[in-house]
Write a protein that holds these residues in place. Structure first.
Motif, PDB file in Angstrom:
ATOM      1  N   HIS A 127      28.110  36.396  33.539  1.00  0.00           N
ATOM      2  CA  HIS A 127      27.964  37.856  33.544  1.00  0.00           C
ATOM      3  C   HIS A 127      28.209  38.419  34.944  1.00  0.00           C
ATOM      4  N   GLU A 128      27.694  37.741  35.971  1.00  0.00           N
ATOM      5  CA  GLU A 128      27.893  38.211  37.339  1.00  0.00           C
ATOM      6  C   GLU A 128      29.357  38.102  37.757  1.00  0.00           C
ATOM      7  N   ARG A 129      30.011  37.029  37.319  1.00  0.00           N
ATOM      8  CA  ARG A 129      31.431  36.901  37.639  1.00  0.00           C
ATOM      9  C   ARG A 129      32.231  38.013  36.978  1.00  0.00           C
ATOM     10  N   GLU A 130      31.869  38.343  35.736  1.00  0.00           N
ATOM     11  CA  GLU A 130      32.532  39.452  35.050  1.00  0.00           C
ATOM     12  C   GLU A 130      32.277  40.768  35.781  1.00  0.00           C
ATOM     13  N   ASP A 131      31.027  40.950  36.259  1.00  0.00           N
ATOM     14  CA  ASP A 131      30.704  42.168  37.006  1.00  0.00           C
ATOM     15  C   ASP A 131      31.582  42.299  38.242  1.00  0.00           C
ATOM     16  N   GLY A 132      31.826  41.172  38.917  1.00  0.00           N
ATOM     17  CA  GLY A 132      32.669  41.216  40.101  1.00  0.00           C
ATOM     18  C   GLY A 132      34.090  41.637  39.786  1.00  0.00           C
ATOM     19  N   ILE A 133      34.625  41.103  38.676  1.00  0.00           N
ATOM     20  CA  ILE A 133      35.987  41.465  38.274  1.00  0.00           C
ATOM     21  C   ILE A 133      36.046  42.928  37.867  1.00  0.00           C
ATOM     22  N   LEU A 134      35.067  43.350  37.054  1.00  0.00           N
ATOM     23  CA  LEU A 134      35.048  44.740  36.599  1.00  0.00           C
ATOM     24  C   LEU A 134      34.862  45.706  37.763  1.00  0.00           C
ATOM     25  N   SER A 135      34.017  45.341  38.724  1.00  0.00           N
ATOM     26  CA  SER A 135      33.783  46.217  39.877  1.00  0.00           C
ATOM     27  C   SER A 135      35.058  46.439  40.669  1.00  0.00           C
ATOM     28  N   THR A 136      35.865  45.390  40.800  1.00  0.00           N
ATOM     29  CA  THR A 136      37.129  45.520  41.509  1.00  0.00           C
ATOM     30  C   THR A 136      38.038  46.525  40.817  1.00  0.00           C
ATOM     31  N   HIS A 137      38.136  46.412  39.484  1.00  0.00           N
ATOM     32  CA  HIS A 137      38.977  47.342  38.730  1.00  0.00           C
ATOM     33  C   HIS A 137      38.412  48.764  38.778  1.00  0.00           C
ATOM     34  N   ILE A 138      37.099  48.890  38.672  1.00  0.00           N
ATOM     35  CA  ILE A 138      36.476  50.220  38.693  1.00  0.00           C
ATOM     36  C   ILE A 138      36.739  50.906  40.031  1.00  0.00           C
ATOM     37  N   LEU A 139      36.608  50.160  41.114  1.00  0.00           N
ATOM     38  CA  LEU A 139      36.832  50.733  42.443  1.00  0.00           C
ATOM     39  C   LEU A 139      38.267  51.212  42.587  1.00  0.00           C
ATOM     40  N   ARG A 140      39.214  50.419  42.100  1.00  0.00           N
ATOM     41  CA  ARG A 140      40.618  50.817  42.182  1.00  0.00           C
ATOM     42  C   ARG A 140      40.867  52.088  41.375  1.00  0.00           C
ATOM     43  N   ILE A 141      40.347  52.116  40.147  1.00  0.00           N
ATOM     44  CA  ILE A 141      40.572  53.270  39.272  1.00  0.00           C
ATOM     45  C   ILE A 141      39.954  54.530  39.879  1.00  0.00           C
TER      46      ILE A 141
END
Length: 371
Positions: A138-152
């Motif tokens: 779950h934390e690894r997924e959060d890291g990936i999602l956070s990267t995409h969210i920041l870019r968007i």
């Protein structure tokens, strides 16, 4: 093969495009793509302007260019900015994991862990091992999602909240609930511009004969160019007020016409209407709705609409809800563009509003009504 449709542009559009190219500092290729025109067209307009000034531009434009590459470059640019910021703060730690890991921990609320690890040359697993545990799935997924969210978030000018960002993630094939998106945004302190209070409606002048309210708050349209709404707003600058008139298509929520000037008069609203006509070539069944302001009840303006067989509709006196879509657009324009800047001149305000409408709102911004 069907021939490509030849697009036409008003003189005002061309002037603002040239001013944007001359003053923004951006590459002309990027500006052309933002505006949906060929870079050769923008080069030609700039050349004409240099030779003849505002007397130039008798011609028409070219079909819009593909914009997906530009959006990708914008997202990559934002990541590059983040990486550069991290490097500035951590240059003394480079290639020293024993010093890098505490830095990552201290800045985990500002930047995604994955980006910091990449910039500092350490592994994500090494960082979590240093913390004394392995990251969960779950934390690894959060890291990936956070990267995409920041870019968007930065690619969309910092105006998207969790609902629109969640839609963007869905379009990228990433599963993320609205609640999870909101939580990750809170952890990164990503906050969109809050909504403004409800505006005050326009009051009708005495002696004005108003058209009936045929729209009757039915803001749904079955096809393009069947219902347009129009209104004006104002922007304060160091040189005084700048007035903005807008025509919006209820089917696509596209700004089909706009005009800006130092006076809120009949010429302003008529220029916005003429731009809409030039762009859309609407059928005779078109309904145009506005308030009962003096600009929209002027004889010349109404005569022009009547000559085209256009049906006129007007809001009740002092009732802003009868033209709620336009009020909503102006609230968005002010919250996402105007209130983020302090304009020293009308020209500066015109440039920002032009770029927001033509580069972002019409071509990139998600519209919640259209999902």
């Amino acid at each position: 093969m069907m021939p490509k449709e030849q697009r036409t542009f008003t003189k005002e559009f061309k002037l603002e495009a040239v001013r944007l190219a001359r003053t923004s500092g951006k590459p002309m290729l990027h500006i052309a793509r933002d505006l949906g025109i060929a870079d050769s067209t923008l080069h030609h307009w700039c050349k004409e302007f240099a030779q003849a000034g505002e007397k130039a531009f008798p011609g028409s434009g070219n079909p819009p260019a593909h914009e997906e590459e530009l959006r990708r470059l914008k997202r990559e640019l934002e990541v590059t900015r983040q990486e550069r910021d991290i490097l500035k703060k951590s240059s003394h730690l480079f290639a020293q994991p024993e010093l890098s890991y505490p830095f990552i921990k201290d800045h985990a609320q500002l930047y995604p862990v994955s980006i910091m690890c990449r910039v500092l040359g350490v592994s994500v697993s090494g960082y979590y091992a240093w913390l004394g545990r392995e990251p969960s799935a779950h934390e690894r997924e959060d890291g990936i999602l956070s990267t995409h969210i920041l870019r968007i978030f930065h690619a969309k000018r910092g105006v998207y909240g969790s609902p629109r960002i969640q839609m963007e993630l869905h379009d990228l094939g990433l599963r993320c609930s609205r609640e999870r998106t909101a939580r990750l945004m809170r952890e990164m302190d990503l906050v969109a511009k809050p909504k403004r209070r409800s505006p005050v409606g326009t009051k009708r002048r005495k002696g004005v004969t108003a058209a009936p309210n045929l729209l009757n708050r039915n803001f749904q349209a079955e096809r393009p160019n069947s219902k347009w709404v129009s209104d004006t707003t104002y922007v304060w600058t160091g040189e005084g007020w700048l007035y903005v008139a807008v025509v919006l298509d209820l089917f696509s929520r596209l700004v089909v016409g706009w005009a800006m000037g130092p006076h809120n008069d009949e010429e302003l609203v008529r220029n916005a209407f003429e731009m809409a006509l030039l762009r859309r070539s609407p059928p005779r069944e078109l309904l145009v709705h506005s308030d009962q302001g003096s600009t929209y009840t002027a004889t010349g303006y109404l005569t022009r609409l009547a000559s085209l067989g256009i049906v006129v509709s007007m809001s009740a006196a002092g009732d802003c809800y009868d033209n709620a879509v336009m009020e909503s657009f102006f609230s968005t324009l002010k919250g996402e563009c105007i209130e983020r800047s302090s304009f020293e001149s009308r020209s500066q305000a015109r440039q920002d509003i032009f770029e927001y409408i033509e580069c972002f709102y019409n071509r990139e911004r998600r519209h919640s009504t259209l999902n």
